[in-house]
Design a protein around this motif. Structure first.
Motif, PDB file in Angstrom:
ATOM      1  N   GLU A   5     -39.436  14.750 -25.364  1.00 46.13           N
ATOM      2  CA  GLU A   5     -40.810  14.514 -25.811  1.00 46.13           C
ATOM      3  C   GLU A   5     -40.884  13.592 -27.023  1.00 46.13           C
ATOM      4  OE1 GLU A   5     -42.334  19.040 -24.688  1.00 46.13           O
ATOM      5  OE2 GLU A   5     -42.083  18.420 -26.769  1.00 46.13           O
TER       6      GLU A   5
ATOM      7  N   ARG B  88     -40.643  10.405 -29.599  1.00 48.44           N
ATOM      8  CA  ARG B  88     -41.118   9.026 -29.452  1.00 48.44           C
ATOM      9  C   ARG B  88     -40.115   8.080 -30.094  1.00 48.44           C
ATOM     10  NH1 ARG B  88     -46.383   8.134 -32.281  1.00 48.44           N
ATOM     11  NH2 ARG B  88     -47.125   9.892 -31.067  1.00 48.44           N
TER      12      ARG B  88
ATOM     13  N   ARG C 166     -41.244  15.079 -33.090  1.00 44.76           N
ATOM     14  CA  ARG C 166     -42.466  15.673 -33.642  1.00 44.76           C
ATOM     15  C   ARG C 166     -42.168  17.118 -34.035  1.00 44.76           C
ATOM     16  NH1 ARG C 166     -45.813  15.893 -29.219  1.00 44.76           N
ATOM     17  NH2 ARG C 166     -47.687  16.146 -30.443  1.00 44.76           N
TER      18      ARG C 166
ATOM     19  N   ARG D 126     -53.334  12.433 -37.020  1.00 43.89           N
ATOM     20  CA  ARG D 126     -53.465  12.486 -35.572  1.00 43.89           C
ATOM     21  C   ARG D 126     -54.692  13.304 -35.185  1.00 43.89           C
ATOM     22  NH1 ARG D 126     -50.544  10.639 -31.656  1.00 43.89           N
ATOM     23  NH2 ARG D 126     -51.537  11.446 -29.815  1.00 43.89           N
TER      24      ARG D 126
ATOM     25  N   GLU E  38     -55.128   5.948 -30.258  1.00 41.28           N
ATOM     26  CA  GLU E  38     -54.120   6.909 -29.787  1.00 41.28           C
ATOM     27  C   GLU E  38     -53.983   6.909 -28.267  1.00 41.28           C
ATOM     28  OE1 GLU E  38     -55.243  10.685 -31.398  1.00 41.28           O
ATOM     29  OE2 GLU E  38     -54.411  10.211 -33.372  1.00 41.28           O
TER      30      GLU E  38
ATOM     31  N   PRO F 171     -50.986   4.401 -24.710  1.00 40.44           N
ATOM     32  CA  PRO F 171     -50.091   4.727 -23.588  1.00 40.44           C
ATOM     33  C   PRO F 171     -50.879   5.080 -22.323  1.00 40.44           C
ATOM     34  CG  PRO F 171     -49.360   5.813 -25.594  1.00 40.44           C
ATOM     35  CD  PRO F 171     -50.699   5.215 -25.903  1.00 40.44           C
TER      36      PRO F 171
ATOM     37  N   THR G 171     -54.312  11.773 -24.812  1.00 45.85           N
ATOM     38  CA  THR G 171     -53.608  11.168 -25.939  1.00 45.85           C
ATOM     39  C   THR G 171     -52.320  11.896 -26.324  1.00 45.85           C
ATOM     40  OG1 THR G 171     -55.039  12.441 -27.404  1.00 45.85           O
ATOM     41  CG2 THR G 171     -55.664  10.154 -26.971  1.00 45.85           C
TER      42      THR G 171
ATOM     43  N   PRO H  81     -48.698  12.803 -26.793  1.00 51.69           N
ATOM     44  CA  PRO H  81     -47.519  11.971 -26.548  1.00 51.69           C
ATOM     45  C   PRO H  81     -46.613  12.533 -25.457  1.00 51.69           C
ATOM     46  CG  PRO H  81     -47.802  12.393 -28.888  1.00 51.69           C
ATOM     47  CD  PRO H  81     -48.771  13.282 -28.170  1.00 51.69           C
ATOM     48  N   ASP H  82     -46.659  13.846 -25.228  1.00 51.45           N
ATOM     49  CA  ASP H  82     -45.723  14.444 -24.272  1.00 51.45           C
ATOM     50  C   ASP H  82     -46.386  14.751 -22.921  1.00 51.45           C
ATOM     51  OD1 ASP H  82     -47.403  16.259 -25.394  1.00 51.45           O
ATOM     52  OD2 ASP H  82     -45.913  17.832 -25.671  1.00 51.45           O
TER      53      ASP H  82
END
Ligand SMILES: [Zn+2]
Length: 609
Positions: free
Chosen positions: A105, A107, A120, A146, A164, A167, A277, A279-280
């Motif tokens: 997970e 980044r 994270r 965030r 955000e 991706p 949004t 990240p994982d």
């Protein structure tokens, strides 16, 4: 960013060089003073003042915080050399499975494709790292703000902060190709971005060549934090309504008719607000993007559908206004004109016709409207039909149809009402007859409404003729909503004609009515409503189910529109969802009598059928 301007002091102010050409304040040139117009070179600068504005929060109508900015902690791993992941796991309290998952997970550093990475961390993990920092000199601990979602509910309303969502937007562009724009729904986060973001402060000093200050060349810009957005949404009602729709395709929109405030706004299939949004969550996003049910479409705002029988209400109001019928008008349920699915008593007046949703009745209502010969015309029926359809359209348009409502929901679609010229083209003759356009009488054929328009149409009937544009934000900072949401719009229909619809709409939920089973009489709530079953066009899929209604019928506080794609009859599929949202909103809970029913709907919602 700094900009430089060069200014003469002979009464004229001139811009010598382009802003881009003079990015440095030191770039001023000097000139020998020549009397009598002494030329002095000045430099105008823009200087950022300290302070980064905080992004505003998003709160629901009862001040529950739904989105806020919180710090995210990132543990930077060494850029070079081997890493003892076992020891690192011990430092962070992770077993080997967790280590693998957390690395998956992680980044990458900006610019790096995979390794080295930033992990994270939770605040508890951060304190473990701080405690042992001496033993781990190569680790770096950073943090950045965030957006954090406190609830999974409200995804199509809350949207995302585009900074955000890169991706996701990249994934969507690859997955959706030409239809990518339809999946972009930044919600209120993007619609109100400027107000949420706030702005930095800037000073604008003016200096001469020797660097001596000469005041400001323009007023300073004051630093301003982002403002909080107070939504019209009731997050508990929203979460409840999302459970009722679940994985089914369709929408539910609930409004306070008195203000135009949107209480619930569901687009099904439902997904969790943070997924776009997080990240994982790339895998979940890919599933959403690939799903045939298109969960990322903001259905109530961007899709327009034939409204079906619920539109009989609008046609009846227009016919009453134009004198084509009176509340006492009766017609035969003549199935040679159009089929009537229900076996029902004779529609001896408008109330009975609405109660049983009699198709032939409304076929004849609309025929009265279209085939009349207006006073201004002789018996030229072609011209009369054109004039009558244009007039019908003008009255129906005053319900906010066939144009955007001007809500604060991004990408709102206008829907469609056919014009006489449209039929001239579509039928390839000006001599089309009522027989070729009659499906308008039951809300089918060429006519299309969005979910927002369906809910607003219901609010108009509840208010007996007027509306405030539906909206999602009732307060910006300490102020009110955007000014246009305080502007009252009136339809071209007198209030008495809306009152004439009410007995029929109440009868829909009473004994013998099409939504009898959805009555809330047991908890003392009179609901006024109308069911609709919309033919699909394809024989393979089930019809769409629709229901619109408001409650309490004589003092409306909530208006609801429900549309379930391929769900069959409006009465059995859509009406129960609508009335339970009303009950939840007006009573705070669901009566025991409906608990089994509620459980069954939720089960169906989970399965998606
Ligand atoms: Zn009938």
């Amino acid at each position: 960013m700094r900009t430089a301007l060069i200014i003469w002091r002979n009464g004229l102010l001139a811009l010598l060089a382009g802003l881009a050409a003079c990015s440095s304040p030191d770039q001023s040139t000097t000139q020998a003073p020549t009397a009598p117009d002494v030329r002095v070179r000045y430099t105008a600068r823009r200087v950022a003042l300290p302070g980064v504005p905080r992004r505003g929060r998003i709160l629901d109508r009862h001040d529950s915080v739904l989105v806020a900015t919180r710090p995210e902690f990132l543990l930077g791993l060494p850029r070079r050399g081997a890493l003892d992941t076992l020891a690192l796991g011990q430092l962070l309290g992770w077993d080997s499975t967790t280590v693998r998952r957390r690395f998956a997970e992680a980044r990458p550093y900006p610019g790096a494709t995979r390794y080295p990475v930033q992990l994270r961390l939770t605040p508890a993990e951060v304190s473990r790292v701080r405690r042992d920092s001496a033993a781990w000199p190569t680790l770096t601990l950073g943090q950045r703000p965030r957006r954090t979602y406190t609830t999974p509910a409200g995804a199509p309303v809350l949207g995302y902060w585009s900074a955000e969502a890169q991706p996701f937007l990249g994934q969507a562009r690859r997955a959706a190709r030409g239809r990518f724009y339809r999946l972009r729904n930044g919600g209120v986060e993007s619609y109100y971005n400027g107000l949420l973001a706030g702005h930095r402060g800037y000073a604008h000093p003016l200096e001469d060549a020797q660097g001596r200050p000469h005041g400001s060349w323009t007023r300073d810009t004051l630093f301003q934090d982002g403002q909080d957005l107070h939504l019209t949404l009731d997050v508990k009602l929203q979460a409840y309504a999302e459970k009722l729709l679940g994985n089914r395709k369709g929408y539910l929109v609930a409004l306070d008719p008195r203000t135009g405030e949107i209480l619930a706004f569901v687009s099904g299939p439902v997904y969790s607000a943070s997924i776009i949004t997080a990240p994982d969550q790339a895998g979940t996003r890919a599933e959403l993007l690939e799903s045939d049910d298109r969960p990322l479409l903001n259905r109530p705002a961007t899709l327009a559908n034939p409204p079906g029988s619920v539109f009989k209400l609008v046609n009846a109001a227009v016919a009453l206004q134009l004198g084509a019928i009176s509340p006492a008008t009766g017609f035969r349920c003549d199935q040679s004109l159009i089929s009537c699915v229900h076996d029902h008593p004779r529609p001896r007046n408008l109330t009975v016709a609405l109660q049983y949703s009699c198709n032939p009745y409304f076929y004849q209502v609309m025929r009265n409207l279209i085939e009349r010969v207006p006073d201004s015309l002789a018996a030229d029926t072609v011209a009369a039909r054109h004039a009558n359809l244009a007039q019908w359209r003008r009255y129906v348009r005053s319900f906010g149809l066939d144009s955007v409502l001007g809500t604060d929901v991004p990408r709102e679609a206008p829907g469609f009402l056919p014009t006489p010229a449209y039929y001239d083209r579509a039928r390839q003759t000006r001599r089309w007859t009522y027989r070729s356009i009659y499906s308008l009488s039951i809300g089918q054929g060429e006519i299309n409404l969005t979910g927002l328009q369906m809910a607003n149409m219901t609010a108009i009937i509840a208010n007996r003729g007027w509306y405030y544009p539906p909206h999602l934000v009732r307060g910006i900072g300490t102020g009110g909503p955007l000014p246009r949401f305080k502007v009252k719009h009136h339809t071209l229909i007198d209030s008495a004609h809306f009152a004439a619809l009410l007995p029929g709409m109440k009868a829909v939920l009473e004994r013998g009515g099409t939504a009898e089973a959805s009555s809330l009489a047991d908890v003392g709530i009179a609901v006024a409503g109308k069911t609709g079953t919309v033919e699909n066009g394809s024989d393979e899929d089930d019809d769409h189910a629709a229901f619109v209604g408001f409650a309490p019928a004589d003092n409306p506080q909530i208006a609801v529109a429900v549309y379930l794609e391929n769900a069959g009859f409006g009465a059995t599929a859509a009406a129960p969802c609508a009335v339970m949202v009303m009950e939840k909103y007006l009573r705070g809970s669901i009566a025991p009598k409906r608990r089994n029913w509620e459980a069954r709907i939720k089960r169906r919602a989970r399965s998606g059928y």
